[in-house]
Every structure is written in C-alpha cells, then in structure tokens.
Design an enzyme around this catalytic site. Structure first.
Site, short mmCIF file in Angstrom:
data_model
loop_
_atom_site.label_atom_id
_atom_site.label_comp_id
_atom_site.label_asym_id
_atom_site.label_seq_id
_atom_site.Cartn_x
_atom_site.Cartn_y
_atom_site.Cartn_z
N ARG A 260 -12.73 -4.21 -6.42
CA ARG A 260 -12.45 -4.74 -5.36
C ARG A 260 -14.01 -4.93 -4.45
O ARG A 260 -14.29 -3.87 -4.21
CB ARG A 260 -11.61 -4.02 -4.08
CG ARG A 260 -10.02 -3.81 -4.80
CD ARG A 260 -9.29 -3.36 -3.50
NE ARG A 260 -10.03 -2.29 -2.88
CZ ARG A 260 -9.47 -1.76 -1.72
NH1 ARG A 260 -8.33 -2.09 -1.34
NH2 ARG A 260 -9.99 -0.62 -1.12
N TYR B 146 -10.35 1.29 11.13
CA TYR B 146 -11.57 1.67 10.20
C TYR B 146 -12.01 0.73 9.30
O TYR B 146 -13.00 1.07 8.71
CB TYR B 146 -11.37 3.05 9.74
CG TYR B 146 -10.19 3.30 8.72
CD1 TYR B 146 -10.08 3.13 7.68
CD2 TYR B 146 -9.15 4.21 9.48
CE1 TYR B 146 -8.96 3.38 6.84
CE2 TYR B 146 -8.16 4.72 8.67
CZ TYR B 146 -7.94 4.19 7.29
OH TYR B 146 -7.03 4.40 6.62
N LYS B 147 -11.13 -0.35 8.95
CA LYS B 147 -11.63 -1.30 8.04
C LYS B 147 -12.56 -2.31 8.74
O LYS B 147 -13.66 -2.14 8.98
CB LYS B 147 -10.37 -1.68 7.10
CG LYS B 147 -9.76 -0.84 6.73
CD LYS B 147 -8.38 -1.31 5.75
CE LYS B 147 -7.66 -0.19 5.07
NZ LYS B 147 -8.06 0.32 3.96
N PHE C 127 0.84 -1.32 -0.03
CA PHE C 127 0.15 0.04 -0.15
C PHE C 127 0.96 1.15 -0.06
O PHE C 127 1.97 1.35 0.84
CB PHE C 127 -1.02 0.13 1.33
CG PHE C 127 -1.84 1.14 1.16
CD1 PHE C 127 -2.94 1.09 0.41
CD2 PHE C 127 -1.66 2.27 2.07
CE1 PHE C 127 -3.81 2.42 0.47
CE2 PHE C 127 -2.48 3.50 2.00
CZ PHE C 127 -3.63 3.36 1.02
N ASP D 44 2.17 -4.82 8.44
CA ASP D 44 1.11 -3.94 8.50
C ASP D 44 -0.39 -4.70 8.54
O ASP D 44 -0.28 -5.51 7.39
CB ASP D 44 1.24 -2.97 7.08
CG ASP D 44 0.08 -1.97 7.00
OD1 ASP D 44 -1.25 -2.36 7.57
OD2 ASP D 44 0.18 -1.15 6.33
#
Lengths: 374, 374
Positions: free
Chosen positions: B350, B205-206, B113, B180
């Site tokens: 996605r 927050y995912k 990312f 990560d």
C-alpha cells in the site's frame, strides 16, 4: 515535622513554589521528565521515524507501561494493560465479570464516584441483572451476587476501604469483586495478586501524574485471562492483529483487554511520569501521606463552621475533605491566594496531598490561609 | 506535472526531504505546529495552570475540535465529538443504531477493516440481531435490516464507495447507515448533513495527522441526538457532570457520546494539526489526490509481477494498492531506500498519497525505486 525521606522527590516535579497545589487527587502535577519525553515522541519518534515507530516500542507500550503500574499495585507482570478511560475499562471489567453468570445482581458502593454507578447501571440493563447500591459497611452480599464494584478510596470523603476484608467477604459468597483504584494507585501499598482480587481499574492522571486525561489501566489476573470476554472487541485485542482476519480471536493474555489503537502521546507521557517511583518506597509514600493529611486535619479542626469528613484514623487516603456551607466561595478565595484545592457540591472542600511533591510547609500555609478566610 | 496549488502546504509539515513518506494513510506526518502546541500544553497549561486549565478550554475541547473536523466532513457545528478510539465509537454508534429496533439484522461490508466487523459481531451478539457480511455492490438491504456499516474507502484496495447512493439505498428500506470515514476524512469532500447520514465515525491519525493513536471522532446528527442512547454512560456525557449525581441523565446534545475524561495531550495535538486545513480547499486536496495516485499508477502499471488493486477511475481514495507475491520483501527493501509504504498480508503493497505534503516528484521517485527492485 519529622524527617521527610521524600523531600528530594519534589525536585523531580515542575511546580511553582508560590503555588500550594492540593489538587493532585484530581490532576497530578507534571514530573519534569515528561516535557522532554513528549518532545522526543513528537519530534523524533513521530517526526523522524514516522510509521516505523510502531515497531520500535509503540505497539507494546500498553503492556509495558501496564507492568510499571502493576509494580505499584501488587500485580506481577503480564496482568495490567493501559488503555482507554476508567469508564470504558469499568464497562469491560463488569461485562466480563457477569458473563455467563447464573447470579442475578450487581452490587455497587452507594457512595461511588458517579461514573462507576452509571456504568454499573448500564451493564445491569444490558445483561438483565439487577443493580443494588449498598454502603460498603452493609454490602449484604449473597449467593445471588455476581459482582461487587467498590472504590478503594471514596472520592468525596477520602475514606479508605479495607480491600482485604471486603475482597474476602465477596469471595465467601462466591461473588467477584472489581476495585476502582483511581484515588489510591501509586500512593498506598496495594496487593492485588496477594488478595486474589478479581479485577481492578484505575486512572493515571491523579496521583500517578500521567497528565490530563491520560489513559487508564485495567488489571486482569493471569488465571482469569482466558475467561475474560468483553464486548469491545477492537482489533488491537486480537491474537494476531496484523493478520487482519475476519474473525475475532482474542489474545490469550491481558492484551485481550485492548480495544483500539493506543494513544501514544499520552501513554508515553505517563511512562515518563512513572519514573519518579523508580527509587521510592510505597511504604514511605504512605507514611508521608498519612502524616501530611493528619497534620493538616489537626490544623483545621475546630475552625469556625468547618466539619471534617475524612476519617481521622488510618482508614483514609491522601485527601482531606472538609464541609462548610460556603465551600464554593472558600475554594475560589483560596485559589486567589494560590492555594489550589477543589469543591464538590454542595458543601465539600477537597485538599489532596501528594506525598511525592507536597510538603509539610504547604499544609501549614494552606491551613493558615483557610483560617484567615474564615 | 500541472501546477500544484498545494505545493506550499508541505512546508507546514515536519518531514525529512530524503524520505518518501507514503504511509500517511496509516500514520499522518506531523504538522510543524504540533510540537510547539504540545510543549505549551505540558509546560504552561498543565505545569503552570494545573487543574485550572480544565475550565480554561480543556473541558470543551472534544466538542470544539469536533466542530473543526465537522467542517471537513460536511457537518454543521454541534454534531461531532472527539473521543475514544474508532472501535469504541463504532460500538456506541451501532448500539445506538439498533436500540429499540424491531428489525433483525446488521449488515457489514464484507471486506471491512477488521475492527468494524469485530465490533459489529459483538453488537449483534449483545443485542440478539444477526450479522450479515455483504459486498457493497450486493448489500441486498431489506425491511429487516436495522443498520448497515460501511467503510467509505476500503483500507485494502483503496476503493471509494458512493456514499450518496448507498445512503439512499439504506434509507429506501428504512435502514440506518453508519459510515467509517477513517480513510477519507480530511482528504475528500464529504457531505454528511446533506446526505442525511445517520451516524459516522473516523480516526484522526491517518490523513488528519493527529498523531499516533490520537482520539477518534463520532458524528451524531442533531435531529438524532435525543434518541442516541449508548451503553458507555461515562460521567463526562452527563448533562451536568460536576453535579456528581447518582442518576445518569445524558447531555441533550452530542456530548452524550462522551464517556471518560478527555485525553487532552492528544486532543490538543490534533487541534494543532488541524490548522493546516485553515486555508486549504478540499476540492484542491481531492484533485491533487487523484492526480498523485493516477500518476503513480501509470508509472507502475505493467511492472513485472505487479497487479494494481486500486480502481483507475475516480472511485478511489488517496492510496494505491499493488499486488505482488513478494509484497513483504519489496516493502522492506523500499524502506531501506527511504520509501515508506506498508504491507498488508498476504500480498498487498500500500502506498498512501497525502495531498497536503506528498509531491509528484515523490511519486516518481517511489515508482523508479520500485522498478529497480523488480
């Protein structure tokens, strides 16, 4: 007391009338608009719109809310971003200020709020510069000074520094100046653009009433943005974040000071809190702050064992700091009687007066109870 | 489909039944408990208790909520703190990992990312180390490698890396590893302590559903805490923050990873969101995630123009990434029909499957609508 042109503003705050809240310099009281706004953010924006809200106002919130703060600190639009904590923003500001410098020292206000000194020390160690603490009245800036970091209002004494004179002093030797506005933003007229301040940071949970730990702000003037390079190169500071490119290209504007995904709940609570300034003049706020603190100081001067740390002239912010050997006990006993101030070790009692919601009657009640306790 | 042991958990979420929400890998849906908790934080804790709330649970929230996340990632108490953003925590982790090293390179997952790569580049520049991007299957770690930074689940393809094997690979050459966990925390069994992972970061927050931009976490194992030194030396990481001393002495434990004043609204929204895991087994979550993604992949394989990027074996997280030349248009048209996924340029669609609230019926509805659009 004289007519209070801000008396009606207290109604915009959710405060109990039996509490005398004199700690708004540590945590501002909640404007009434916040609760409803936060409910909308959680229940509608997040709950109903879900991921779509990122393109319906969330993504640009750091710059949009930044502009609202900019209006309160004399910054034209496009120069303030809301992000991270004051400490993190200080790191960005100081690292950017000393980048590529051929100068050898960072100067910091010797009585600074601790985090400023800690971060300045860290930046000095990382970059190989010296750190020199100095009292604001004897900064002794030189042609070896890269940057000086100053607190606009001293968190301990409430002393207000002369931003115009000290900024000029720094510029005369070619040094940059970073101002920490934590205790002045929103309650004093500040003219960052007009004074050509190099960089400024501040928190939003004190007199700006953003809520506990609400995100801080960072000011980078437009003509310095292209050279503002800081090591927290998070993806949201990228020129085209959603290109997801492997190379970091900073945004050309103030958004390059952004790092990670913005904290929306707290950001939009702050946004709602800022509504209270919509119809308020900062000159009125300043005048009332001086009147409130002056009135309180006159009432407590001469009480047994009490010393007044806060300047009695206009070079003060909107807090009154008193000294007393039993400061801790007094602050606790005041709290039991619903007068909330705070204690700073070893012997300081602090009383913050927020001109938007504190009243002259509250100053009198607080002084009377303190007198009783003594 | 087989019996879903998590079917009842969906009722804990505030989700509209006419929306098929397949973007929980970007922004998790709100657990119902969040709205009430946030209201309590604003109206009672902040409004009624004001500054007193800092000593009534707020101050320790980063460590307390950190421990709750620790339980989901295999970390015993006292090793996880919630603070700042993932990007800022990556900076702390990498700076601490290379401090005083005599090694010369940082290795980063070549398909990382973006923010991880940007921060790694910045740390390399600050410290004079080289940065070498490498694909996870050919990391080629050496005795000159100081640290390797890896994404547990690839944000683009959904590939899951073998944390045990790669951590061992790093340790065999004496390198540290930073994981990560943004796309895996809370939805896969993770064993940070057992695998002796050096450092880990992740967002909340995912799949952890903390809300937009909720604060991230950082794992520092107990035996490495005394040596964890990072340059964001904010006052709340101090051993005795309220002593307000001029010198920075880091907290002896994980709190040294704290920087500025914690963001309480978002922190306690996250705290409420974490309640949904109280009676849930991560093994069930993982099994359902594999079943959901597997079911969806079988339904869309072979659709015209569609390629499947996500591994069909168990080395995948809980998202399905498809390729199609018209990816952007398809994601937009799906959204018009209330199927929310996302687009990653140039050609990736996605779909995240959150085992706590997504259903097999939703996987079928999404696949059917995609088929129609093609």
């Amino acid at each position: 007391m004289a007519h209070d042109p801000l008396a009606h503003v207290r109604d915009l705050f959710d405060l109990d009338d039996d509490v005398v809240y004199l700690d708004g310099n540590s945590l501002g009281a909640p404007p009434k608009a916040v609760a409803g706004r936060v409910r909308d953010v959680v229940e509608r924006q997040w709950g109903r719109r879900l991921i779509r809200s990122w393109s319906e106002g969330w993504w640009e919130a750091p710059e949009r809310v930044g502009n609202r703060i900019g209006r309160l600190v004399g910054a034209a639009p496009g120069q303030v971003v809301v992000a991270d904590s004051t400490s993190v923003n200080l790191f960005k500001a100081l690292m950017a200020a000393v980048r590529n410098t051929d100068r050898s020292e960072i100067v910091v206000d010797a009585g600074t709020f601790p985090t400023d000194g800690y971060i300045a020390r860290s930046v000095a160690e990382l970059t190989g510069l010296a750190l020199r603490p100095a009292p604001p009245e004897e900064l002794d800036l030189r042609d070896t000074t890269a940057v000086v970091l100053l607190n606009h209002v001293d968190y301990r004494t409430g002393r207000l520094l002369d931003m115009a004179a000290l900024t000029r002093q720094a510029h005369e030797v070619g040094a940059k100046v970073v101002w920490d506005l934590c205790h002045s933003a929103g309650v004093l007229p500040i003219e960052l653009d007009a004074l050509e301040v190099d960089l400024a940071v501040g928190c939003t949970y004190k007199f700006l009433n953003g809520g506990p730990g609400s995100p801080a702000f960072l000011y980078v003037p437009r003509n310095a943005q292209h050279a503002f390079e800081q090591p927290l190169t998070g993806w949201t500071g990228h020129e085209v974040p959603f290109a997801m490119s492997a190379e970091y290209t900073p945004d050309p504007g103030v958004s390059r000071a952004r790092v990670g995904t913005p904290d929306i709940l707290s950001m939009l609570a702050l946004d709602a809190a800022l509504d209270v300034w919509d119809d308020v003049s900062l000159a009125d706020v300043r005048a009332k702050g001086l009147a409130l603190t002056g009135h309180f100081m006159r009432l407590v001067e001469g009480l047994p064992g009490i010393g007044v740390l806060t300047p009695s002239d206009e070079w003060r912010g909107h807090q009154v700091s008193l000294r007393h050997p039993d400061a801790r006990r007094l602050v606790e006993e005041l709290a039991e009687r619903q007068v909330l101030g705070d204690h700073r070790p070893p012997d300081v009692l602090r009383f913050g007066f927020a001109p938007l919601y504190n009243t002259f009657d509250e100053a009198e009640r607080a002084a009377a109870i303190l007198k009783e306790l003594l």
